[in-house]
Motif scaffolding. Structure first.
Motif, PDB file in Angstrom:
ATOM      1  N   THR A 139      33.001  40.214  47.242  1.00  0.00           N
ATOM      2  CA  THR A 139      33.753  40.937  46.217  1.00  0.00           C
ATOM      3  C   THR A 139      33.668  42.432  46.456  1.00  0.00           C
ATOM      4  O   THR A 139      32.582  42.983  46.663  1.00  0.00           O
ATOM      5  N   TYR A 141      34.272  46.259  45.058  1.00  0.00           N
ATOM      6  CA  TYR A 141      34.423  47.144  43.907  1.00  0.00           C
ATOM      7  C   TYR A 141      34.867  48.495  44.471  1.00  0.00           C
ATOM      8  O   TYR A 141      34.187  49.073  45.320  1.00  0.00           O
ATOM      9  N   GLU A 142      36.000  48.983  43.985  1.00  0.00           N
ATOM     10  CA  GLU A 142      36.586  50.195  44.562  1.00  0.00           C
ATOM     11  C   GLU A 142      36.974  51.165  43.464  1.00  0.00           C
ATOM     12  O   GLU A 142      37.614  50.797  42.479  1.00  0.00           O
ATOM     13  N   LYS A 154      38.513  45.552  41.191  1.00  0.00           N
ATOM     14  CA  LYS A 154      37.654  44.509  41.742  1.00  0.00           C
ATOM     15  C   LYS A 154      38.560  43.481  42.412  1.00  0.00           C
ATOM     16  O   LYS A 154      39.514  42.987  41.798  1.00  0.00           O
ATOM     17  N   TYR A 155      38.285  43.208  43.703  1.00  0.00           N
ATOM     18  CA  TYR A 155      39.120  42.241  44.415  1.00  0.00           C
ATOM     19  C   TYR A 155      38.293  41.532  45.477  1.00  0.00           C
ATOM     20  O   TYR A 155      37.180  41.944  45.813  1.00  0.00           O
ATOM     21  N   THR A 156      38.856  40.473  46.030  1.00  0.00           N
ATOM     22  CA  THR A 156      38.182  39.700  47.062  1.00  0.00           C
ATOM     23  C   THR A 156      38.488  40.282  48.434  1.00  0.00           C
ATOM     24  O   THR A 156      39.656  40.589  48.736  1.00  0.00           O
ATOM     25  N   PRO A 162      44.069  43.313  43.165  1.00  0.00           N
ATOM     26  CA  PRO A 162      42.928  43.321  42.239  1.00  0.00           C
ATOM     27  C   PRO A 162      42.884  42.090  41.341  1.00  0.00           C
ATOM     28  O   PRO A 162      43.905  41.632  40.842  1.00  0.00           O
ATOM     29  N   ILE A 179      26.724  49.670  42.448  1.00  0.00           N
ATOM     30  CA  ILE A 179      26.316  48.550  41.594  1.00  0.00           C
ATOM     31  C   ILE A 179      24.815  48.626  41.346  1.00  0.00           C
ATOM     32  O   ILE A 179      24.035  48.834  42.280  1.00  0.00           O
ATOM     33  N   VAL A 184      28.278  48.544  36.940  1.00  0.00           N
ATOM     34  CA  VAL A 184      28.888  49.439  37.918  1.00  0.00           C
ATOM     35  C   VAL A 184      28.828  50.856  37.365  1.00  0.00           C
ATOM     36  O   VAL A 184      29.255  51.100  36.227  1.00  0.00           O
ATOM     37  N   LYS A 199      29.760  44.733  35.187  1.00  0.00           N
ATOM     38  CA  LYS A 199      30.178  44.374  36.546  1.00  0.00           C
ATOM     39  C   LYS A 199      31.183  43.214  36.558  1.00  0.00           C
ATOM     40  O   LYS A 199      32.094  43.178  37.394  1.00  0.00           O
ATOM     41  N   ASN A 200      31.036  42.288  35.652  1.00  0.00           N
ATOM     42  CA  ASN A 200      31.871  41.088  35.665  1.00  0.00           C
ATOM     43  C   ASN A 200      33.256  41.326  35.081  1.00  0.00           C
ATOM     44  O   ASN A 200      34.248  40.827  35.595  1.00  0.00           O
ATOM     45  N   LEU A 202      34.456  44.624  34.083  1.00  0.00           N
ATOM     46  CA  LEU A 202      34.854  46.042  34.226  1.00  0.00           C
ATOM     47  C   LEU A 202      35.155  46.684  32.873  1.00  0.00           C
ATOM     48  O   LEU A 202      35.881  47.682  32.787  1.00  0.00           O
TER      49      LEU A 202
END
Length: 341
Positions: A139, A141-142, A154-156, A162, A179, A184, A199-200, A202
């Motif tokens: 995962t 986080y950007e 958040k994307y894979t 996203p 993180i 985050v 984190k889960n 956002l």
């Protein structure tokens, strides 16, 4: 007649005094200029010219908030990189002379070039002006910047779409993120605040003022104990994770012959800090104990392939996938996986 002689003698002494002061300051300036590029290492002594030492009662080096008469490069006073100082000279004639100088302090061991091989690449949304980049498992986080476009997404890895997006108000310019357990943390550029998210989801949980010493928020990472932030200078700021407005310690970053200012996006991995340098296609490997740059990765070719002639589309994004480094940049179309060799 005697009065005229006295006036003449006084004038002559004044001219001699002025001449001596100019010679001393010119000699000191020439010495400092000659040493600025070569620099010093910790433990070295400033071997000032005789024109200065033979005509002085004392020499003090002032750093503004502290000063020393020890002419050795002592880490108690000096940091790696550029040190802005003032030489305060008390002459044998009782005069006080001041001269500004820059004393560069470098590491004793050259940075090693770290070889790597690109083993994979993944899509990245070229609309994103990436400022913060961290990967956990698969995962991403950007944190993306620019006023009116700032967001945390958040994307894979492998999909640039996203899964979750947290848009920022139009006046916010988002910067580095990291993180910490189930949260985050995210910096802002000039808004003087940072955000904390779940984190889960956002979902924004809270915000905090940046420490006063940090003029601007740039990069952010976490070493398992403290947050570590950059502000575009040579400094790394270690922040209390429970109170990010508090600076625990500050270290300066330096290399063998280079002053590394404009430290940007950060990543902590297996005991070392990795840092982008703004507008340079390199990533530094830094010893967090002393700020010494021990290695460097050169991504010149990748930058040329991705900047599309825009000087602002710089390398800026470091994360790790196992022991492999993931790198990307502002408005780049790809994320690259590099294996160290």
């Amino acid at each position: 007649m005697k009065r005229n002689i006295h006036i003449a003698l006084a004038a002559a002494l004044f001219l001699v005094s002025c001449s001596n002061k100019e010679k001393m300051l010119d000699s000191l300036a020439d010495y400092n200029n000659s040493k600025e590029e070569k620099g010093y290492h910790f433990g070295d002594k400033l071997d000032l010219p005789k024109e200065v030492t033979e005509n002085t009662e004392s020499i003090t080096i002032s750093f503004g908030d502290k000063e020393t008469k020890d002419l050795r490069i002592n880490p108690q006073f000096f940091t790696l990189g550029d040190n802005k100082v003032v030489f305060v000279i008390k002459t044998n004639r009782g005069e006080t002379l001041n001269q500004d100088a820059t004393i560069n302090v470098f590491t004793k061991t050259p940075e090693q070039n770290i070889p790597y091989k690109i083993v994979a690449d993944y899509p990245h949304d070229p609309k994103n002006f990436i400022e913060g980049f961290v990967v956990e498992g698969n995962t991403v986080y950007e944190s993306d910047g620019m006023k009116g476009s700032s967001q945390l997404i958040k994307y894979t890895l492998g999909s640039s779409v996203p899964k979750i997006m947290a848009k920022q108000p139009a006046d916010i310019f988002s910067e580095g993120c990291t993180i910490v357990e189930d949260k985050v943390y995210q910096l802002t550029y000039q808004n003087k605040i940072g955000f904390i998210y779940d984190k889960n989801t956002l979902k924004k949980l809270s915000e905090f003022p940046l420490p006063g010493v940090i003029g601007e928020g740039w990069g952010l990472t976490y070493d398992g104990k403290n947050l570590i932030a950059t502000d575009g200078s040579k400094n790394l700021y270690f922040l209390d994770v429970n109170n990010p407005s508090k600076v625990v310690k500050t270290i300066a970053v330096g290399g063998y012959s280079t002053v590394y200012n404009q430290l940007n996006e950060l990543e902590y991995h297996k005991g070392f800090i990795y840092a982008n340098v703004w507008h340079q296609p390199v990533i530094l490997k830094i010893n967090p104990a002393n700020g010494e740059v021990i290695g460097k990765l050169d991504f010149t070719q990748l930058t040329k392939e991705n900047d599309k002639g825009d000087s602002e589309h710089v390398l800026n994004g470091i994360a790790f996938k196992g022991d492999n480094m993931l790198v990307t940049g502002k408005n780049w179309e790809k994320i690259y996986e590099a294996a160290f060799q």
